[in-house]
Design a protein around this motif. Structure first.
Motif, PDB file in Angstrom:
ATOM      1  N   PRO B 100      39.242  41.811  37.989  1.00  0.00           N
ATOM      2  CA  PRO B 100      39.462  41.115  39.270  1.00  0.00           C
ATOM      3  C   PRO B 100      39.222  39.606  39.189  1.00  0.00           C
ATOM      4  O   PRO B 100      39.706  38.867  40.049  1.00  0.00           O
ATOM      5  N   LEU B 103      42.209  37.250  39.453  1.00  0.00           N
ATOM      6  CA  LEU B 103      42.960  37.107  40.700  1.00  0.00           C
ATOM      7  C   LEU B 103      42.339  36.042  41.596  1.00  0.00           C
ATOM      8  O   LEU B 103      41.112  36.014  41.787  1.00  0.00           O
ATOM      9  N   GLY B 105      43.651  35.802  44.733  1.00  0.00           N
ATOM     10  CA  GLY B 105      43.901  36.438  46.030  1.00  0.00           C
ATOM     11  C   GLY B 105      44.568  37.769  45.794  1.00  0.00           C
ATOM     12  O   GLY B 105      44.573  38.277  44.669  1.00  0.00           O
ATOM     13  N   THR B 106      45.123  38.351  46.833  1.00  0.00           N
ATOM     14  CA  THR B 106      45.809  39.629  46.646  1.00  0.00           C
ATOM     15  C   THR B 106      47.103  39.418  45.853  1.00  0.00           C
ATOM     16  O   THR B 106      47.665  38.322  45.845  1.00  0.00           O
ATOM     17  N   LEU B 107      47.530  40.479  45.217  1.00  0.00           N
ATOM     18  CA  LEU B 107      48.737  40.398  44.393  1.00  0.00           C
ATOM     19  C   LEU B 107      49.587  41.646  44.630  1.00  0.00           C
ATOM     20  O   LEU B 107      49.110  42.765  44.442  1.00  0.00           O
ATOM     21  N   ASP B 108      50.823  41.434  45.068  1.00  0.00           N
ATOM     22  CA  ASP B 108      51.755  42.553  45.245  1.00  0.00           C
ATOM     23  C   ASP B 108      52.299  42.972  43.884  1.00  0.00           C
ATOM     24  O   ASP B 108      52.867  42.148  43.157  1.00  0.00           O
ATOM     25  N   VAL B 129      49.076  46.926  46.107  1.00  0.00           N
ATOM     26  CA  VAL B 129      48.472  45.595  46.212  1.00  0.00           C
ATOM     27  C   VAL B 129      47.161  45.589  45.437  1.00  0.00           C
ATOM     28  O   VAL B 129      46.286  46.431  45.681  1.00  0.00           O
ATOM     29  N   ALA B 130      47.040  44.665  44.512  1.00  0.00           N
ATOM     30  CA  ALA B 130      45.778  44.487  43.784  1.00  0.00           C
ATOM     31  C   ALA B 130      44.933  43.453  44.517  1.00  0.00           C
ATOM     32  O   ALA B 130      45.458  42.425  44.961  1.00  0.00           O
ATOM     33  N   ARG B 131      43.643  43.754  44.649  1.00  0.00           N
ATOM     34  CA  ARG B 131      42.755  42.856  45.395  1.00  0.00           C
ATOM     35  C   ARG B 131      41.629  42.367  44.481  1.00  0.00           C
ATOM     36  O   ARG B 131      41.182  43.087  43.598  1.00  0.00           O
ATOM     37  N   PRO B 132      41.156  41.163  44.740  1.00  0.00           N
ATOM     38  CA  PRO B 132      40.114  40.609  43.874  1.00  0.00           C
ATOM     39  C   PRO B 132      38.725  41.192  44.141  1.00  0.00           C
ATOM     40  O   PRO B 132      37.799  40.934  43.370  1.00  0.00           O
ATOM     41  N   ASP B 133      38.570  41.958  45.231  1.00  0.00           N
ATOM     42  CA  ASP B 133      37.244  42.495  45.538  1.00  0.00           C
ATOM     43  C   ASP B 133      37.040  43.888  44.950  1.00  0.00           C
ATOM     44  O   ASP B 133      36.059  44.563  45.246  1.00  0.00           O
ATOM     45  N   VAL B 137      43.507  49.763  41.335  1.00  0.00           N
ATOM     46  CA  VAL B 137      44.412  50.099  42.429  1.00  0.00           C
ATOM     47  C   VAL B 137      45.002  51.475  42.124  1.00  0.00           C
ATOM     48  O   VAL B 137      45.302  51.798  40.970  1.00  0.00           O
TER      49      VAL B 137
END
Lengths: 129, 692
Positions: B100, B103, B105-108, B129-133, B137
């Protein structure tokens, strides 16, 4: 290519490969050759053996690299190498087409470009195909 | 270079890279280099180029883009970090893990399973959607798909789709966890029902449908047409489809619509059966398995249509039958004399089995049917003797990445399940389907390989005209196999030279030298399958010693081991030893140059790497019976003298076997050469393990 304004840059040191390229699509065109017989032994081992088919001889007979014109594009795909050192379009095709692809490179800059008026790249080019 | 043709380089040596050294004149500032590549594609086409910089002044490579340069770099870094924590899933969600910290931010992400050479997923998730938190996924639950899949994981940046390939195996419990019934006949019936709904979409599956549904369904027709298309265009591997077609048009002919029957007959009459018939296709004729199937096809086609004039050769069917029969007999003669050239190959033995089963069922000559029966017996013996817990766990003459990493997904596993109720149900059904509609039943080779607590069994067999010395040692808890002294220090192709299986689930492990850098590339040797430079290997029972002397011209300057840490009950790192415990099975791996566990990228948690060109490697297996505990196993090995000097070889003072020394191409125990005699028929020894 020069209209593109932003840079994705990466270092290229000794023995490193130039790996990020704009490319055309890989074009396929069926290749017809005369019907022919030939002879070669069945491979009695597990290793790779090179057998030149008549279709390949026909291809090489009609192929003159010096008359090939460098394509003008469109260069609209980016090749991303990840861990690969090759610009690699390896695939499997059941029937014989010719395939071709073109890649204008990234720009190449010396990191000391301001101090150097010109230089040569000394490179090894490997090609499979 | 900068608009001027600088180099023409056209060696056209098919699938073998050629190299030249060039000088490129660079102007001050930005320079543009354009490369054009052509090839005639014949089957597997290795189509790549590499520019390797040989100058001393550091350069900066610059990819010019319209926009989104920073995002492109971020996505590249993100995708490089992606991995599946397990190579094969049976239940739960398919989780794609990543770093993470890559990243902002979020990534589609787009997910695409439609990749060449692999089946697509039936009900795929296409966007996530991949999220940095978080660090993973979900790509959705393991569904009904069975097989090996290559997923393109990608994201858009600057108008470009940046994507990379990742391989995953799926063997959903709901579909494949079938309790095997007691008899072969019952298991064949179970299997035909499974194949009706799963597996490769080829003519073989259509016959399973005919057996189960007693009719020719639209799906069956679709599968036949897929195979027929390959035959009609004489695409490479058409012979794999043609030979089963003879069973279809004999045993199942009453199910076929007449126009389809006629179209098949027409394709048979137009097919090219060997290279003495004119043609311009690029079908591969020259391997053991292809040659066999072409000869069978010629033999059966000629027999079935004796009056027909076959258009490629101009011969009558009667002539084709006579020539084909001679060729089939000659193939069998070589096979019975030398065994398999592509020894133990979990990929290609099933292709030979297609031929054996079809001949066993429809060959017009009793002598040929007898030969196919003998070959079937011999092949089941090889598969079973080289299997552990139903998984073929030996060395292989030829292998691919998925053959090695997803060992429960190869066809011999499914064969073992049908034959003996061991192994796994999976998606490879070409030979399995024919086995199930055949009357053939193999001898009970599974009884031969049973080892109780404390027992061991070793087998050795020289295979092929090259007399490749295949060796295996098994106990109840582990199986360890290799090819002894095979072409040491030569460039490899697809040869898989050593392998270990541990515990009740047959957890797989092997050591080799990667042949290319791309983790899931298509070249031979590849990163996981085969060796760039093959090592010298000597095995004595549970001890395997390896010497690597890698050619500096090879692309990869390290060796590695396939180590699925997530399947181990415990592992311990002690100096240059990696000790592994899977239930009552133990394994110790010693690397002369030390090692590092791969902790990022596609191979996270599945690989250890040891840097350098020259190595000594020790692979020692043990179990609870011999060592009492994992702790004693570790102490027994870690406390022994071990030494590697490139010019003087590798020496290990084994706690059971004595001082084992390998150097260059020789091996000795306590100063005495290790026997290396011929084993033209399988030699089998059994004994009782000593307590250490």
């Amino acid at each position: 290519m020069s209209s593109r304004k932003e840079h994705v840059s990466y270092g290229i040191g000794y023995d490193d490969s130039i790996t990020r390229w704009w490319t055309t699509a890989v074009h396929r065109r069926p290749f017809e050759s005369p019907q022919a017989t030939f002879d070669a032994p069945v491979n009695m081992g597990e290793a790779y053996v090179q057998i030149v088919y008549p279709v390949r001889k026909a291809f090489l007979d009609q192929y003159d690299p010096d008359t090939r014109r460098m394509p003008k594009g469109p260069f609209d795909h980016i090749y991303f190498p990840f861990e690969n050192n090759r610009v690699d379009f390896t695939t499997f095709i059941h029937t014989p087409p010719t395939i071709s692809g073109s890649m204008p490179s990234p720009g190449l800059m010396s990191r000391k470009a301001e101090a150097i008026r010109s230089m040569s790249i000394h490179a090894e080019a490997s090609h499979c195909g | 270079m900068n608009g001027t043709r600088t180099l023409t380089f056209s060696p056209f040596t098919r699938n073998i890279a050629s190299k030249t050294t060039i000088q490129l004149p660079l102007n001050r500032g930005m320079n543009e280099l354009v490369v054009h590549a052509d090839e005639l594609a014949e089957r597997d086409v290795f189509f790549y180029f590499e520019f390797r910089y040989k100058g001393s002044i550091p350069l900066q490579g610059v990819l010019l883009v319209d926009k989104g340069a920073r995002r492109i770099s971020e996505i590249e870094t993100f995708l490089r970090s992606c991995f599946f924590p397990r190579d094969c899933l049976s239940e739960g969600n398919i989780e794609l893990h990543y770093d993470p910290s890559t990243l902002s931010g979020t990534l589609d992400l787009t997910i695409d399973s439609r990749t060449q050479g692999f089946p697509p997923l039936q009900d795929p998730v296409s966007h996530v959607v991949a999220r940095p938190d978080t660090d993973f996924v979900s790509l959705g639950p393991v569904g009904n798909d069975v097989g090996v899949f290559k997923l393109l994981v990608g994201a858009m940046a600057g108008g470009q789709l940046v994507n990379r390939e990742l391989i995953i195996g799926l063997r959903p419990t709901d579909a494949t966890d079938i309790v095997p019934m007691p008899t072969v006949g019952q298991r064949k019936a179970q299997t035909l029902w499974f194949i009706r709904d799963h597996g490769e979409e080829v003519v073989n599956r259509a016959m399973a449908i005919c057996e189960v549904d007693k009719k020719f369904t639209p799906e069956a027709e679709r599968f036949v047409l897929a195979s027929l298309h390959m035959i009609e265009e004489m695409g490479d591997c058409a012979d794999f489809h043609l030979v089963p077609m003879f069973l279809l048009i004999t045993r199942y002919d009453t199910f076929l619509p007449r126009p389809l029957h006629d179209r098949i007959q027409c394709a048979i009459a137009k097919f090219r059966y060997w290279i003495d018939e004119p043609g311009n296709d690029v079908m591969w004729y020259f391997s053991e398995n292809h040659a066999f199937l072409f000869h069978i096809a010629q033999y059966l086609a000629g027999h079935l249509f004796p009056e027909t004039i076959f258009s490629a050769s101009g011969r009558t069917g009667a002539e084709q039958y006579r020539i084909g029969k001679e060729r089939v007999e000659r193939w069998f003669d070589t096979f019975f004399t030398y065994g398999y050239a592509e020894w133990n190959s979990a990929t290609y033995i099933p292709i030979d089995l297609i031929g054996f089963f079809v001949l066993f069922e429809v060959a017009p000559d009793q002598t040929i049917r007898d030969m196919s029966k003998r070959a079937l017996d011999q092949t089941f013996r090889i598969m079973t003797y080289n299997s552990f817990k139903g998984i073929m766990s030996s060395s292989f003459g030829r292998a691919y990445e998925d053959t090695l990493k997803l060992r429960d997904q190869v066809e011999p596993c499914f064969m073992e399940w049908v034959a003996y109720g061991m192994g796994f149900v999976n998606s490879h059904i070409r030979a399995v389907s024919l086995f199930c509609i055949s009357s053939y039943e193999p001898p009970r080779y599974d009884r031969d390989i049973l080892c109780d607590d404390g027992q061991w069994m070793e087998t050795e067999l020289d295979q092929g005209q090259n007399q490749v010395k295949t060796y295996a040692f098994r106990t109840k808890d582990y199986f360890t196999a290799s090819v002894r002294r095979f072409k040491p220090y030569q460039h490899g192709h697809q040869q898989h030279l050593m392998n270990v299986a541990l515990g009740p689930d047959g957890v797989q492990l092997f050591v080799n030298h990667p042949g290319e850098r791309a983790f899931s590339g298509g070249n031979r040797p590849s990163y996981w399958a085969g060796n760039g430079t093959m090592p010298f290997i000597e095995q004595y029972q549970a001890l395997t010693m390896m010497l690597f002397r890698t050619d500096p011209e090879e692309l990869v300057h390290y060796i590695h081991a396939y180590t699925t840490l997530y399947l181990y009950d415990e592992f311990v790192i002690h100096d240059r030893w990696l000790f592994i415990k899977v239930k009552d099975a133990y394994c110790g791996l010693w690397f002369s140059n030390g090692f590092a566990i791969t902790e990022s990228g596609a191979n996270t948690g599945k690989e250890v790497m040891s840097q350098g060109l020259e190595h000594g490697v020790v692979v020692r297996c043990g179990n609870r019976y011999a060592f009492d505990s994992f702790g004693i196993f570790i102490r027994s090995l870690a406390g022994r003298a071990i030494r590697y000097v490139p010019d003087d070889g590798l020496t290990f003072d084994d706690p059971q076997y004595g001082i084992f020394h390998v150097v260059e191409t020789s091996a000795a125990i306590d100063g005495y050469p290790i026997p290396y005699g011929p084993a033209k028929t399988m030699t089998i020894h059994k004994g009782v393990l000593e307590h250490v």
